[in-house]
Scaffold this active site. Structure first.
Site: not given
Length: 219
Positions: A8, A36, A67
């Protein structure tokens, strides 16, 4: 063996095929945290195992729906036996209220978009390449990033905070990250573009990075 799919802070990738080989050699299990990578890596955003072609060799893939998917919640993809085990003993599952139907519908709709509109992921990667190359041409250090997560390494916490604050005044949001989140000497701004940005947006952001970066003596 537990690894991130995309790291990340640096935006780099693990050597997942080699990790899988090692796990099989020692009869171990691989778990990939794709928080991610879900919605970004692999075909239709299926994640890092798909990107590396080792889906069938990664028994556990977990990730978030907050996300790229743009909702809340998360997922654990594995065998039916592990699924049943988690439902029985996982504290976050046992002691949490379920999501309202609207959240579930949002997640399903987002997954439909990933499956039917691959051009959005292509646009994300096109924007990421454009922005990353623009930063490099200006003289910024973007580290070892291989994904849309692109650090701008400054090397000093106070300077990173000043950089972030002055960019914000110029209309660009880029969060400052300092020690201990990243090692000393690797303090940075953490940037990421989206498929919603236009090239004009990114050109404007690059101009502001150049303006503030020169003012602070970073480039």
């Amino acid at each position: 063996i537990v690894t991130d799919g995309v790291f990340s802070m640096d935006g780099d990738l693990p050597p997942l095929p080699e990790i899988v080989d090692l796990a099989e050699r020692f009869d171990a299990v691989v778990m990939v945290d794709d928080a991610h990578a879900s919605g970004v890596m692999g075909k239709n955003g299926r994640g890092t195992p798909d990107h590396f072609g080792v889906v069938d060799r990664v028994p556990i893939q977990i990730g978030t729906l907050s996300k790229a998917v743009g909702s809340i919640g998360g997922y654990a993809a594995s065998t039916q036996s592990l699924r049943d085990y988690l439902v029985s003993v996982a504290r976050p599952f046992l002691f949490s209220s379920s999501h309202p139907p609207s959240v579930t519908a949002t997640c399903l709709a987002a997954i439909d978009v990933l499956e039917t509109e691959p051009e959005l992921i292509e646009k994300l990667w096109s924007n990421a390449r454009f922005f990353k190359e623009g930063l490099k041409k200006l003289g910024f250090d973007t580290g070892v990033s291989e994904t849309p997560i692109t650090p701008v390494i400054v090397g000093d916490t106070q300077k990173a905070q000043a950089f972030s604050a002055q960019l914000f005044e110029e209309g660009v949001f880029a969060l400052a990250i300092g020690f201990p989140t990243v090692p000393k000497g690797k303090e940075r701004l953490r940037t990421i573009v989206s498929a919603g940005h236009t090239e004009k947006d990114l050109e404007k952001a690059l101009k502001k990075f150049r303006k503030v970066g020169r003012r602070l003596g970073i480039i």
